[in-house]
Design an enzyme around this catalytic site. Structure first.
Site, PDB file in Angstrom:
ATOM      1  N   GLY A   1      36.835  55.626  58.367  1.00  0.00           N
ATOM      2  CA  GLY A   1      36.996  54.384  57.650  1.00  0.00           C
ATOM      3  C   GLY A   1      37.431  54.550  56.215  1.00  0.00           C
ATOM      4  O   GLY A   1      37.728  55.649  55.771  1.00  0.00           O
TER       5      GLY A   1
ATOM      6  N   VAL B   1      36.528  53.770  52.042  1.00  0.00           N
ATOM      7  CA  VAL B   1      35.357  53.608  51.185  1.00  0.00           C
ATOM      8  C   VAL B   1      35.722  52.759  49.977  1.00  0.00           C
ATOM      9  O   VAL B   1      36.769  52.960  49.357  1.00  0.00           O
ATOM     10  CB  VAL B   1      34.828  54.986  50.747  1.00  0.00           C
ATOM     11  CG1 VAL B   1      33.616  54.828  49.851  1.00  0.00           C
ATOM     12  CG2 VAL B   1      34.480  55.824  51.974  1.00  0.00           C
TER      13      VAL B   1
ATOM     14  N   ASP C   1      28.557  67.836  60.028  1.00  0.00           N
ATOM     15  CA  ASP C   1      29.873  67.778  59.397  1.00  0.00           C
ATOM     16  C   ASP C   1      29.769  68.157  57.924  1.00  0.00           C
ATOM     17  O   ASP C   1      30.226  67.432  57.049  1.00  0.00           O
ATOM     18  CB  ASP C   1      30.458  66.374  59.569  1.00  0.00           C
ATOM     19  CG  ASP C   1      31.918  66.308  59.132  1.00  0.00           C
ATOM     20  OD1 ASP C   1      32.533  67.374  58.937  1.00  0.00           O
ATOM     21  OD2 ASP C   1      32.433  65.198  58.967  1.00  0.00           O
TER      22      ASP C   1
ATOM     23  N   ILE D   1      38.323  53.449  47.210  1.00  0.00           N
ATOM     24  CA  ILE D   1      38.303  54.706  46.444  1.00  0.00           C
ATOM     25  C   ILE D   1      38.526  55.927  47.318  1.00  0.00           C
ATOM     26  O   ILE D   1      38.561  57.048  46.843  1.00  0.00           O
ATOM     27  CB  ILE D   1      36.974  54.880  45.666  1.00  0.00           C
ATOM     28  CG1 ILE D   1      35.779  54.703  46.614  1.00  0.00           C
ATOM     29  CG2 ILE D   1      36.906  53.933  44.485  1.00  0.00           C
ATOM     30  CD1 ILE D   1      34.459  55.092  45.984  1.00  0.00           C
ATOM     31  N   GLY D   2      38.646  55.749  48.595  1.00  0.00           N
ATOM     32  CA  GLY D   2      38.892  56.923  49.435  1.00  0.00           C
ATOM     33  C   GLY D   2      38.985  56.534  50.895  1.00  0.00           C
ATOM     34  O   GLY D   2      38.547  55.450  51.300  1.00  0.00           O
TER      35      GLY D   2
ATOM     36  N   LYS E   1      31.286  51.901  53.015  1.00  0.00           N
ATOM     37  CA  LYS E   1      32.236  52.542  53.943  1.00  0.00           C
ATOM     38  C   LYS E   1      32.509  51.599  55.107  1.00  0.00           C
ATOM     39  O   LYS E   1      31.645  51.343  55.931  1.00  0.00           O
ATOM     40  CB  LYS E   1      31.672  53.862  54.465  1.00  0.00           C
ATOM     41  CG  LYS E   1      32.675  54.592  55.342  1.00  0.00           C
ATOM     42  CD  LYS E   1      32.098  55.820  55.992  1.00  0.00           C
ATOM     43  CE  LYS E   1      31.970  56.956  55.027  1.00  0.00           C
ATOM     44  NZ  LYS E   1      31.556  58.204  55.733  1.00  0.00           N
TER      45      LYS E   1
ATOM     46  N   GLY F   1      38.570  58.210  54.930  1.00  0.00           N
ATOM     47  CA  GLY F   1      38.123  59.345  55.732  1.00  0.00           C
ATOM     48  C   GLY F   1      38.432  59.103  57.188  1.00  0.00           C
ATOM     49  O   GLY F   1      39.175  58.161  57.526  1.00  0.00           O
TER      50      GLY F   1
HETATM   51  P1  ADP Z   1      35.456  62.164  54.357  1.00  0.00           P
HETATM   52  O1  ADP Z   1      34.021  62.574  54.270  1.00  0.00           O
HETATM   53  O2  ADP Z   1      36.160  62.708  55.551  1.00  0.00           O
HETATM   54  O3  ADP Z   1      36.215  62.410  53.081  1.00  0.00           O
HETATM   55  P2  ADP Z   1      34.531  59.485  54.020  1.00  0.00           P
HETATM   56  O4  ADP Z   1      34.954  58.222  54.689  1.00  0.00           O
HETATM   57  O5  ADP Z   1      33.116  59.894  54.144  1.00  0.00           O
HETATM   58  O6  ADP Z   1      35.464  60.586  54.601  1.00  0.00           O
HETATM   59  O7  ADP Z   1      34.877  59.377  52.493  1.00  0.00           O
HETATM   60  C1  ADP Z   1      36.195  59.189  52.006  1.00  0.00           C
HETATM   61  C2  ADP Z   1      36.252  59.442  50.511  1.00  0.00           C
HETATM   62  O8  ADP Z   1      35.608  58.395  49.793  1.00  0.00           O
HETATM   63  C3  ADP Z   1      35.513  60.677  50.085  1.00  0.00           C
HETATM   64  O9  ADP Z   1      36.308  61.807  50.180  1.00  0.00           O
HETATM   65  C4  ADP Z   1      35.127  60.366  48.637  1.00  0.00           C
HETATM   66  O10 ADP Z   1      36.191  60.680  47.775  1.00  0.00           O
HETATM   67  C5  ADP Z   1      34.915  58.882  48.663  1.00  0.00           C
HETATM   68  N1  ADP Z   1      33.480  58.556  48.806  1.00  0.00           N
HETATM   69  C6  ADP Z   1      32.790  58.488  49.961  1.00  0.00           C
HETATM   70  N2  ADP Z   1      31.493  58.176  49.737  1.00  0.00           N
HETATM   71  C7  ADP Z   1      31.372  58.017  48.389  1.00  0.00           C
HETATM   72  C8  ADP Z   1      30.269  57.691  47.513  1.00  0.00           C
HETATM   73  N3  ADP Z   1      29.045  57.471  48.001  1.00  0.00           N
HETATM   74  N4  ADP Z   1      30.491  57.667  46.198  1.00  0.00           N
HETATM   75  C9  ADP Z   1      31.747  57.906  45.720  1.00  0.00           C
HETATM   76  N5  ADP Z   1      32.812  58.205  46.465  1.00  0.00           N
HETATM   77  C10 ADP Z   1      32.642  58.260  47.805  1.00  0.00           C
HETATM   78 MG    MG Z   2      32.266  61.711  54.125  1.00  0.00          MG
END
Ligand code: ADP
Ligand code: MG
Length: 987
Positions: free
Chosen positions: A726, A728, A840, A720-721, A742, A723
């Protein structure tokens, strides 16, 4: 009087016409009735509290179906034929839109002025019907959207003013408005390039496009505007060179191009603009030397070239300009001498050449330059004896000579500058004493004589400087006692007397300086006891009394300093034991009590327990559970022993077991590697089933295997995302619960300090707060390491703000998000022991649940995943949110989070990252008025304008004010998160 006669006459003429030319006049009358109806209809759409709006705009009270002629209404004028030719409603508190404005009924209108109202919405395109219009002013309203292209139909326009609104998009094609003399679109959000056709506006006298976001280069066609007198393009995003065609603008008197990204050199042709009085090219990326032709510009009053990369010499002829009022060339790489006749004009007010490589002595003309107000010469290579160089300056407010090579003595004349607010002569070779006359400059709020060779006593007359905020005298050879009169300086926030030869005791009067946040008296010869009155300085965040001859016990009153973060008492003769109430000083981050004669146990607070051995060594008999100290055996109670055993049983043993498991598993891993060829399948199973290291607290039932299975071994479809460290994944577990997993690209976490790592992970899993994303734990396996979190439905705030969904987040939701984040940070900073700094905070790390409630994510993990703090900022901290001090110090404090919070709050209100505002804030010359204008531009244009509801607007404005406190460049001036919460709680 003339006006009303005119009106009376015009209605008389209308009457006569009615009789004589019945057909025509009937037509006119019906026209004017139609216009009146149209205007009344529009009036009805406006907000009209107490029925006080435009009272004369009404129907005939006698015969309600009859409308009185609009020609008598306030703000309306008609021609002799009864046609409306002018509408002037400037500053009439109009609140509403122009959607219903009857543009089509005003075919004769030549003047429309709606300046200074609260009109909002788009400028409707039917405005193009007003083809007779010569004057159009819609400035200082809240209009948004694009400027309609139909403006291009108004070919008779002479004046077009739309400044200070919220307009965006490009300037429409208006190149054929050949009568246009004045075009003012400043103070909007225009973000398309300047059209080349603007060069066709041959009548143009004034072109005002400043304070927008105009990109691209300056079209050289502007050089065709031979009638141009005023050209203002400052504060945009313009790039590329200054066109040399500007040399043709022979009538130009003001040229302002500052605060863009212009590059290249200053064209020689600028020297042709002999009438120029104002030339501002500051805050660009201009290079090269100043063209010699600049010495032709003898009418100049203002010459601003500061903050560029200009080099070479400044033409000496500038000193001869007879009207010169402001010369500002600081922040370049200029060399050579300052213009010797600089104050020839006798009207020089601003003289600023700081941060260059100027050499030689001060221009002699400065001595009698009584017009001076601000003089900044700091950070050059200037030299000379300054004992007699200064006269009396009745208007002088700021004088900074710091970091040059001046010598000689301080002049008593400074005492005759009644308006002087800032006087800085730090970092030179000044000798002699501080003249007592300085005490007469009662407006002084900053005095810095540090790092010179001053001797003698501090005159007690300094006690008269009751407006003083900063007194900086460190690094001299001042001696004698610290005058008790300093206790009168009750506005003082910053006092540095360190590295001098002050002796005797510290005056108890210092306890009156209730606003002090920084007090440094280190490296002197101060003796006797620390006065208990220092305990009253509850604002103090840093106290340094080290390297003196202080003796006696540390007074327990010191522990009243609730704001104290840094305490240095090292290298004194303090004795006795450390007061036990130190344990209440939870804010303390660092202490140094080394090299005293202290004994007894150290307080069991973080600052002591984590203190490096250097901060405790060299004492008589300190004890405690810190490496380098003896344990306090004699004091140990049964309770302590009991607690210790529990710790061993519940912490160390499982850790040892985990360690054994790790070693075992590594062995297994190596073994299975060897047997790879034989039993690849079995090995795969082994790997999948055994987590190398795992701490999961999800109600005890969440297991590694379940997670892996539910996301099909990290199948892309569950991602779903992504960063920085890594990807997520969304995992729906058999229990029906959903978690976010993550997966780390690479796990570089410490393995040498496994114990600390595990206990920190454990601590993070124990955090419970409604605005913090729950962290369930961590797994590390040969193939992958991952963190497990509570899943938040709406994802990150960053994503929502940058998508269509932003409109769903109305003002009250946004206010709530800001408060939620503030609560989360306040909790972590002030209610967790030790405090946890996020490092952060950004809109990517604020996740929203279904209700749009904010949950801060990744708390504490920035540090964990790369504990090597010397280069943490490479990993942690998102560009645009990182506090400025981290550029030069590696010290991460809660105040760094406060800064990021400020940026985030502004972002939530603006709907996008507030980089422009932040960069204009770092421009210290920003006057208050511009600030207000900047605040007006701070609201997300995708939401209904907040001024529709006074309450919302007030709320948002006060949040902006708090946020601006948080983004203060000086971490000490930022409030802590507890205070931020308090300030926000009213909102
Ligand atoms: P960043 O904080 O740089 O965006 P992350 O790896 O922390 O990188 O998260 C990547 C993406 O994954 C986030 O931008 C968010 O959209 C999604 N995400 C992260 N943690 C969660 C969570 N607990 N619930 C839902 N979506 C999440
Ligand atoms: Mg994050």
């Amino acid at each position: 009087m003339g006006f009303s006669t005119l009106k009376r006459e015009s209605s008389l003429v209308t009457l006569i016409l009615l009789f004589i030319l019945s057909d025509f006049s009937l037509n006119v009358a019906s026209n004017s009735i139609e216009a009146a109806r149209g205007l009344l209809k529009w009036k009805a759409t406006l907000q009209n509290h107490n029925n006080s709006l435009l009272p004369s705009w009404t129907v005939d009270p006698v015969n309600a179906t009859n409308i009185t002629t609009p020609c008598t209404w306030s703000g309306i004028s008609c021609n002799h034929a009864g046609r409306i030719i002018s509408i002037n409603l400037t500053s009439t508190s109009l609140k509403g839109t122009l959607d219903q404005f009857p543009f089509s009924l005003f075919s004769h209108l030549s003047y429309l002025d709606l300046n200074e109202n609260q009109l909002y919405g788009n400028i409707p395109s039917p405005i193009g019907n007003l083809t007779k219009l010569k004057f159009l002013n819609l400035s200082s309203n809240h209009f948004s959207g694009k400027i309609p292209s139909e403006i291009g139909l108004l070919t008779n326009l002479e004046v077009l003013h739309m400044f200070v609104n919220h307009l965006n998009g490009s300037i429409p094609e208006i190149g054929h408005l050949s009568s246009l003399k004045n075009l003012a679109l400043d103070g909007n959000h225009l973000d398309g390039p300047i059209p080349v056709s603007i060069g066709n506006l041959s009548s143009l006298v004034g072109l005002y496009l400043y304070n927008n976001s105009l990109p691209g280069s300056i079209p050289s066609s502007i050089g065709n505007l031979s009638n141009l007198v005023y050209l203002f393009l400052k504060k945009n995003h313009l790039r590329g060179p200054i066109p040399s065609s500007f040399g043709y603008l022979r009538k130009l008197t003001k040229l302002e191009l500052s605060n863009n990204q212009l590059s290249g050199s200053i064209p020689q042709e600028i020297g042709n603009l002999k009438l120029l009085t104002d030339l501002s090219l500051s805050q660009n990326q201009l290079r090269g030397t100043v063209p010699s032709s600049l010495s032709n510009l003898s009418s100049l009053e203002i010459l601003h070239l500061y903050d560029n990369q200009l080099s070479g010499h400044i033409p000496q002829e500038i000193g001869n300009f007879m009207n010169l009022n402001s010369l500002s060339v600081g922040g370049n790489q200029f060399t050579g001498f300052l213009p010797q006749n600089i104050c020839q004009s006798g009207s020089l007010q601003y003289f600023s050449v700081h941060d260059n490589y100027f050499i030689g002595s001060l221009p002699k003309t400065l001595r009698n330059c009584t017009s001076l107000e601000r003089v900044r010469l700091e950070k050059n290579q200037l030299i000379g004896n300054i004992s007699d160089d200064f006269g009396i300056y009745p208007n002088l407010k700021l004088f900074d000579l710091s970091y040059n090579k001046f010598y000689g003595e301080l002049s008593a004349n400074w005492g005759n500058c009644p308006q002087l607010g800032i006087l800085k002569i730090a970092g030179n070779n000044i000798t002699g004493g501080i003249p007592p006359e300085i005490g007469n400059t009662t407006q002084l709020h900053e005095l810095d004589f540090s790092s010179n060779h001053l001797v003698g006593k501090v005159p007690m007359e300094l006690g008269k400087l009751t407006s003083l905020n900063d007194l900086i005298l460190n690094g001299n050879q001042l001696s004698g006692g610290i005058p008790p009169e300093l206790g009168l300086l009750t506005d003082l926030g910053y006092l540095d007397l360190s590295a001098n030869r002050f002796s005797n005791s510290i005056p108890g009067n210092m306890g009156y300086l209730l606003k002090l946040h920084y007090l440094n008296m280190s490296s002197n010869e101060l003796s006797q006891e620390i006065p208990i009155q220092l305990g009253k300085l509850v604002q103090l965040s840093e106290l340094d009394l080290s390297h003196n001859l202080l003796r006696g016990e540390i007074p327990p009153e010191i522990c009243n300093l609730e704001s104290l973060e840094k305490l240095n008492l090292s290298h004194n003769n303090l004795s006795g034991s450390i007061p036990t109430n130190f344990e209440n000083m939870h804010g303390l981050l660092s202490i140094d009590i080394s090299y005293n004669e202290l004994d007894g146990p150290i307080p069991s607070i973080e600052a002591f327990r984590h203190a490096p051995v250097e901060a405790l060594q060299g004492n008589k008999g300190l004890c405690g559970e810190v490496s380098g100290l003896q344990p306090c055996k004699a004091l140990k109670s049964y309770k302590h022993v009991h607690r210790k055993w529990r710790t061993v049983l519940f912490t160390v043993l499982p850790l040892l077991a985990a360690l054994a498991l790790i070693i075992g598993l590594i062995g297994m891993f190596v073994f299975s590697q060897r047997r790879k060829k034989d039993s690849q399948e079995q090995e795969e199973n082994n790997r999948n089933n055994q987590a190398l290291l795992s701490i999961l607290t999800y109600e005890g039932k969440l297991v590694y295997e379940e997670i892996i299975r539910s996301i099909n071994n990290f199948d892309e479809s569950f991602c779903i995302g992504r960063g920085g460290c890594g990807s997520v994944y969304k995992a729906e577990l058999p229990s029906g619960d959903t978690v976010a997993v993550k997966k780390l690209h690479s796990f570089t976490g410490e393995t040498t300090h496994q114990k600390e790592f595990l206990s920190e992970i454990k601590a993070l899993t124990e955090i419970r707060h409604r605005n913090i994303v729950k962290f369930y734990g961590f797994c590390s396996h040969a193939r992958h390491s991952f963190l497990v979190y509570e899943y938040l439905e709406r994802g990150s705030l960053a994503r929502i703000l940058s998508s269509e969904a932003a409109t769903e987040m109305d003002w009250s939701k946004r206010v709530n998000v800001i408060k939620g984040v503030a609560h989360a940070l306040s909790y972590m900073h002030h209610e967790c022991r030790p405090p946890i700094v996020h490092r952060d905070v950004s809109s990517k790390n604020v996740l929203l649940d279904f209700e749009y409630e904010a949950h801060v994510s990744d708390f504490g993990t920035a540090k964990l995943l790369k504990p090597d703090s010397s280069n943490w900022s490479e990993l942690a901290g998102t560009y645009g949110y990182v506090a400025p001090e981290l550029a030069y110090t590696m010290k991460v404090t809660e105040k760094c989070d406060v800064y990021s919070f400020g940026v985030l709050a502004l972002e939530v209100i603006k709907g996008q990252h507030p980089k422009d505002l932040l960069s204009s804030l770092s421009d210290s010359s920003l006057p208050g008025a511009n600030m207000n204008e900047a605040i007006d531009h701070m609201f997300d244009a995708r939401l209904p304008p907040p001024w529709l509801e006074v309450e919302v607007e007030d709320k948002l404005k006060s949040i902006i004010e708090v946020a601006l406190l948080c983004v203060d460049a000086n971490p000490e001036r930022r409030p802590n998160m507890q205070i931020v919460c308090k300030l926000l709680s009213g909102q």
